[in-house]
Design a protein around this motif. Sequence first.
Motif, PDB file in Angstrom:
ATOM      1  N   LEU B 216       9.921 -30.311 -42.455  1.00 41.28           N
ATOM      2  CA  LEU B 216       9.246 -30.769 -41.251  1.00 41.28           C
ATOM      3  C   LEU B 216      10.034 -31.433 -40.441  1.00 41.28           C
ATOM      4  N   THR B 217      10.732 -32.533 -41.158  1.00 39.25           N
ATOM      5  CA  THR B 217      11.682 -33.342 -40.476  1.00 39.25           C
ATOM      6  C   THR B 217      12.642 -32.460 -39.453  1.00 39.25           C
ATOM      7  N   THR B 218      13.090 -31.452 -39.849  1.00 39.33           N
ATOM      8  CA  THR B 218      13.894 -30.395 -38.968  1.00 39.33           C
ATOM      9  C   THR B 218      12.918 -29.930 -37.874  1.00 39.33           C
ATOM     10  N   LEU B 219      12.019 -29.663 -38.227  1.00 37.85           N
ATOM     11  CA  LEU B 219      10.852 -28.826 -37.266  1.00 37.85           C
ATOM     12  C   LEU B 219      10.633 -29.887 -36.361  1.00 37.85           C
ATOM     13  N   CYS B 220      10.403 -31.265 -36.834  1.00 38.32           N
ATOM     14  CA  CYS B 220       9.834 -32.322 -35.627  1.00 38.32           C
ATOM     15  C   CYS B 220      10.638 -32.431 -34.500  1.00 38.32           C
ATOM     16  N   GLN B 221      12.023 -32.059 -34.847  1.00 39.53           N
ATOM     17  CA  GLN B 221      12.962 -32.340 -33.717  1.00 39.53           C
ATOM     18  C   GLN B 221      12.431 -31.614 -32.432  1.00 39.53           C
ATOM     19  N   GLY B 222      11.667 -30.796 -32.665  1.00 35.16           N
ATOM     20  CA  GLY B 222      11.311 -30.019 -31.417  1.00 35.16           C
ATOM     21  C   GLY B 222       9.857 -30.444 -30.850  1.00 35.16           C
ATOM     22  N   TYR B 223       9.514 -31.336 -31.360  1.00 33.28           N
ATOM     23  CA  TYR B 223       7.971 -32.002 -31.239  1.00 33.28           C
ATOM     24  C   TYR B 223       8.058 -33.350 -30.940  1.00 33.28           C
ATOM     25  N   ASP B 224       7.941 -33.694 -29.556  1.00 30.47           N
ATOM     26  CA  ASP B 224       7.743 -35.010 -29.188  1.00 30.47           C
ATOM     27  C   ASP B 224       6.737 -35.985 -30.002  1.00 30.47           C
ATOM     28  N   GLY B 225       7.176 -37.044 -30.480  1.00 31.94           N
ATOM     29  CA  GLY B 225       6.195 -38.051 -31.159  1.00 31.94           C
ATOM     30  C   GLY B 225       5.699 -37.958 -32.529  1.00 31.94           C
ATOM     31  N   ILE B 226       6.134 -36.868 -33.061  1.00 28.65           N
ATOM     32  CA  ILE B 226       5.726 -36.451 -34.331  1.00 28.65           C
ATOM     33  C   ILE B 226       6.948 -36.918 -35.517  1.00 28.65           C
ATOM     34  N   THR B 227       6.513 -37.758 -36.372  1.00 21.38           N
ATOM     35  CA  THR B 227       7.648 -38.150 -37.183  1.00 21.38           C
ATOM     36  C   THR B 227       6.892 -38.059 -38.575  1.00 21.38           C
ATOM     37  N   VAL B 228       7.971 -37.799 -39.737  1.00 16.58           N
ATOM     38  CA  VAL B 228       7.543 -37.497 -41.032  1.00 16.58           C
ATOM     39  C   VAL B 228       7.961 -38.897 -41.942  1.00 16.58           C
ATOM     40  N   VAL B 229       6.956 -39.400 -42.439  1.00 21.14           N
ATOM     41  CA  VAL B 229       7.130 -40.433 -43.083  1.00 21.14           C
ATOM     42  C   VAL B 229       7.187 -40.181 -44.821  1.00 21.14           C
ATOM     43  N   PRO B 230       8.099 -40.119 -45.519  1.00 18.91           N
ATOM     44  CA  PRO B 230       8.141 -40.022 -46.986  1.00 18.91           C
ATOM     45  C   PRO B 230       7.606 -41.190 -47.648  1.00 18.91           C
ATOM     46  N   LEU B 231       6.733 -40.747 -48.576  1.00 17.49           N
ATOM     47  CA  LEU B 231       5.935 -41.885 -49.313  1.00 17.49           C
ATOM     48  C   LEU B 231       6.260 -41.889 -50.720  1.00 17.49           C
ATOM     49  N   LYS B 232       6.339 -43.017 -51.299  1.00 20.05           N
ATOM     50  CA  LYS B 232       6.234 -43.202 -52.807  1.00 20.05           C
ATOM     51  C   LYS B 232       5.101 -42.340 -53.550  1.00 20.05           C
ATOM     52  N   VAL B 233       5.476 -41.743 -54.580  1.00 22.25           N
ATOM     53  CA  VAL B 233       4.328 -41.123 -55.202  1.00 22.25           C
ATOM     54  C   VAL B 233       3.438 -42.027 -55.795  1.00 22.25           C
ATOM     55  N   LYS B 234       2.331 -41.999 -55.541  1.00 24.86           N
ATOM     56  CA  LYS B 234       1.213 -43.224 -56.157  1.00 24.86           C
ATOM     57  C   LYS B 234      -0.046 -42.330 -55.956  1.00 24.86           C
ATOM     58  N   TYR B 235      -0.875 -42.245 -56.896  1.00 24.19           N
ATOM     59  CA  TYR B 235      -2.304 -41.979 -56.648  1.00 24.19           C
ATOM     60  C   TYR B 235      -3.183 -43.342 -56.218  1.00 24.19           C
ATOM     61  N   PRO B 236      -4.139 -43.118 -55.597  1.00 26.03           N
ATOM     62  CA  PRO B 236      -4.788 -42.178 -54.541  1.00 26.03           C
ATOM     63  C   PRO B 236      -4.037 -42.416 -53.191  1.00 26.03           C
ATOM     64  N   GLN B 237      -3.100 -42.050 -52.690  1.00 25.02           N
ATOM     65  CA  GLN B 237      -2.213 -42.399 -51.658  1.00 25.02           C
ATOM     66  C   GLN B 237      -3.033 -41.357 -50.490  1.00 25.02           C
ATOM     67  N   GLY B 238      -3.605 -40.233 -50.909  1.00 27.38           N
ATOM     68  CA  GLY B 238      -4.270 -39.466 -50.035  1.00 27.38           C
ATOM     69  C   GLY B 238      -5.676 -39.972 -49.389  1.00 27.38           C
ATOM     70  N   GLY B 239      -6.147 -41.277 -50.230  1.00 29.56           N
ATOM     71  CA  GLY B 239      -7.451 -41.826 -49.481  1.00 29.56           C
ATOM     72  C   GLY B 239      -7.009 -42.255 -47.978  1.00 29.56           C
ATOM     73  N   GLU B 240      -7.831 -42.294 -47.186  1.00 29.41           N
ATOM     74  CA  GLU B 240      -7.529 -42.362 -45.702  1.00 29.41           C
ATOM     75  C   GLU B 240      -7.239 -43.749 -45.636  1.00 29.41           C
ATOM     76  N   LYS B 241      -7.870 -44.874 -46.481  1.00 27.45           N
ATOM     77  CA  LYS B 241      -7.623 -46.164 -46.069  1.00 27.45           C
ATOM     78  C   LYS B 241      -6.191 -46.557 -46.901  1.00 27.45           C
ATOM     79  N   GLN B 242      -5.991 -46.075 -47.863  1.00 27.51           N
ATOM     80  CA  GLN B 242      -4.572 -46.066 -48.559  1.00 27.51           C
ATOM     81  C   GLN B 242      -3.397 -45.426 -47.584  1.00 27.51           C
ATOM     82  N   LEU B 243      -3.686 -44.353 -47.018  1.00 27.61           N
ATOM     83  CA  LEU B 243      -2.773 -43.850 -46.394  1.00 27.61           C
ATOM     84  C   LEU B 243      -2.284 -44.467 -45.264  1.00 27.61           C
ATOM     85  N   ILE B 244      -3.478 -45.220 -44.496  1.00 30.08           N
ATOM     86  CA  ILE B 244      -3.152 -45.897 -43.363  1.00 30.08           C
ATOM     87  C   ILE B 244      -2.277 -46.980 -43.745  1.00 30.08           C
ATOM     88  N   LYS B 245      -2.623 -47.676 -44.700  1.00 28.04           N
ATOM     89  CA  LYS B 245      -2.118 -48.941 -45.318  1.00 28.04           C
ATOM     90  C   LYS B 245      -0.575 -48.410 -45.499  1.00 28.04           C
TER      91      LYS B 245
END
Lengths: 333, 443, 331
Positions: B216-245
Amino acid sequence: MNKLFVSPSPHVYGKQSVKGLMYGVLIALIPTMLVSIYFFGMGALIVTLSSVLSAVAFEYLITRFILKSESTIMDGSAALTGLLLAFNVPSNLPLWIILIGSFVAIAVSKMSFGGLGNNIFNPALVGRVFLLISFPVQMTSWPKPIAITEKMLPYLDAETGATPLALVKEGVRNGVKLSEIQGIPSNMDMFIGNMGGSLGEVAAIALILGLVYMLVRKIITWHIPVSILGTIAIFSGLMHLGNPDKFTDPVFNMLTGGVLLGAIFMATDYVTSPMSTKGMLIYGVSIGVLTVVIRAFGAFPEGVSFAILIMNAFVPLINMYSKPKRFGEKQKK
Amino acid sequence: MLKTFSKGGIHPPENKLTANKQIEMLALPKTVVVPVAQHIGAPAKIIVKRGDMVKAGQIIAESGGFISANIHSPVSGKVTKFDKIIDTSGYKKDTVIIEVEGDEWVDTIDKSDTLIKEISLSPEEIVKRVNDSGVVGLGGATFPSYVKLMVPKGKKADVLILNGVECEPYLTSDHRLMLEKGEEMLVGVKIIMKAINVNKAIIGIENNKKDAIEHLTTLCQGYDGITVVPLKVKYPQGGEKQLIKATINREIPSGALPIEVGAVVQNVGTAFAVYEAVQKNKPLFERVITITGKSLKNPSNFLVRVGTATSNLIEAAGGLPEDTGKIISGGPMMGKALLNDQSPVTKGTSGILIMPEVESQRRKMLPCIRCAKCVSVCPMGLEPFLLMTYSVKKEYEREEKERVMDCIECGSCSYVCPSDRPLLDYIRLGKSEIGKIIRSRKA
Amino acid sequence: MNENEVIIATIITISSIGILAAVILYWASQKFKVIEDPRIDEVDEALPAANCGGCGYAGCRNFAEACVKDGIDDLFCPVGGNETMQAVAKVLGLTASEKEREIAVVRCSGSPTHRPRTNAYDGAENCTIVASLYSGETGCQYGCLGLGECVEVCNFDAIHMNPITNLPEVTEDNCTGCNACVAICPKDIIELRPIGKKSRKIYVSCINEDKGGAAKKACAVACIGCSKCFKVCAFEAITMNNFLAYIDPNACKLCRKCVDVCPTGAIHELNFPPRKAKPATAGGTTAVKKAVAKKAEPKEGINLIETAKKAAEKKGTDSKEEKKDNDNKES
């Protein structure tokens, strides 16, 4: 097809169990055990075994015949209480006193409150303090450490002497300057455990090894031990700077009188310590301050046991007023 | 240091057995059972009659309110029956049963694979198209997506966050989608950005999906404003509040929605569904589902039509193993246990997990030893042991004061408890009872 | 300081602390005095002090306050019954309206033999938690979950789980109709019904609203909505809704015709004397019922008959029963 199980989520569980945690603490105490056998010989072994076995036996008898419930001895908490009690008494303590101690620890302090998880005070410490008050002579005649090669089997007949803390207390009371008190072991001796004292409190290095093990296994967090030790170091250091003739230096304070045993194994007892990290820090700092105050100004030479028991009583209060920071909590202006 | 959320969290064994399995088309079933309540909110109203012939993509049940979604026929065939079937909710719900005949799609759907980058619709048209297509949040909550695309008046969004975390163990459907449909997904992201009028988007991906991050990082180069952020593996990161944090370090206040801090969160699967709805005019009637389990012969990622029976997936993955003790719809942390293998998959089904019997049963509950592990893992900073006590004693008012309603039901407390206490069970009880109290207070 | 001085100093210090405390306490009691209507205390005295919440208030004290404030027309203490309400009325100088005693009735008979388990629940043992999770361990999503939350909330020892049927059973003598079990049951199985003449009751012991086939498949003793009882009832006491019969206790004349015609045995009769001979009218249906009972636990059947017998013996006459009730209340 078998009948499927249906239960609410989550459907997977972590590896930690009560049993695992208790046995983990027991493992962390093995180095201390070995050092104490090395320095106190057969007496250490006899006291430890009798204390552990009697604690387990009392718990079994109480669950079996009084509560008539399922026996809980296999969770390891009774054995742990017994072991910690043994580590808090001198190695030449007669058997009958040990039995009384472990009875008080298990029956009075733990089971009468409803068993594991419900007691307010640390059972081993209650047992220890009960003995200290009831049998002051036997509880404060400390066998001198011996290398195991010199004399193999001293128990009741062991040669006794005072602990470094008792020497200091006695000296200060008689107006002797600290630097002139005779018989205080060197820091190195105190670090490896070559001094008089309860059989589990002497070996600083073994206790620290246990702490590292428990931290790695995630059995406890660093908050309580570090806050206790840090507070004692800072507080006693300040007092030492103020009056070096009357107050001992921080290193001496940390290595003697069961501070390490208390900070690492007694104060961190799950049941009787606070739940939030904030609370743990408050609890640890208070124990540190109380310990130094009791040592410097109180009647007893050592204060860790009392400090922990006093703070045990405050744990519910601490829990009530030290809530963890909630996610999304608004900052107070 | 990788970014992550600050408070609590656990790291259960990942068990991503299907991470390298390509998405396969699942053969069409003979019949499909389509529940009319596949989303949060009001159930849809059935608008077909018995005996009607329908095409795939044809609307069969209409949105039943503001928070609701259209349901489209996932197959072509004949409506044979309306029945009540036990679905993932655990209760009998209204369903439409369609007998499959051929595979004819509605004419308006663009069935080709060509990527359409140009976004011709206006924001309002996008919202309408998403609503018409019955797109709901595919992360599991199944909240109707079009509602999230309409920023409430007086609020302003400044960033779109894409949830590619997939923190649940076992599940890999989002992972595979990011790898295989990355480009389409990014166009979907662009569409959502246009709809909510932001020029910044962040895709949060946990670090155990390195290939997806790279891709996705490679693909994102063709799309303005979209960046990929790698995150440390930790549950429940998929929760909305946790993800925003974790991604932008903002904390949503208690009881508020992400828009409060200027963020909109969408699942990557939803972004793909939005792409298909807007660019290909294809309603949401199929999705990627991971079928997995340690004793399963052939764990896979399938593209499945909604309404397919779970048993069909299990057959395709090598049949139900002898030692099955539990079938879970979703992941092991937040998924729901199914009563039988006949439940149909819905828009919200991200995976089917087969658990062997030995792992299915809970261990015996012991007394609380107050080890405080539940407190230390709670991502919301709550005290699960205390909440459970209040639930047991029915002291709901005090429980409410302890902020039980903030609980996101991630299950970390129950997971970590050494005494195997059903903390989350009782916290849910407290939440539902207090919910009733709060509603009666308003009334 | 010599010893005498120490003693005197101690006495002075302690006494002054005591006096100071007394002054503070007196001041506080005056300052924070709450003036209450004395009748609240009197009403409170007359109440049973069970604090069960059956009246809709948190406790007896709150109920007493409500009585004094709003009058007693809309209020009723189910535990104390008419007598208590009359006592309350006397205190307040009002008149109490009579109300028939109500008793909890469990409307589910799905014992394990009648209603086979289709899956195994494995979670917190609490009915409400199960109900919020899913339909339950059996094919019937309306039936009793069998985890006994109703037993837990009962303050009067009036409801117990039968270990054989895994269903709650009400001990009528103890039941005060306080509504606690009715309110807690997540499946709304328990209903309060008037105690009836000689405490005889006829009710549909099922609340399954599924179509007949589905209901029957899930449970052998379910109401299948066949309307036979509806047709046979001469008093229009039975209504049919969503494939489920309901008997209005106020209209029911206890003729037991519906019990005889019910093909699944879903209609129960309570506290009737045992039938002498086979009723000629409904030979076929009783045969079915017997077969069901045989297939079920034989013990279960005997139990039911025995409890019925005992109840019949106990409650010989109305007056006796009333007296007993009064005794219960007083004790």
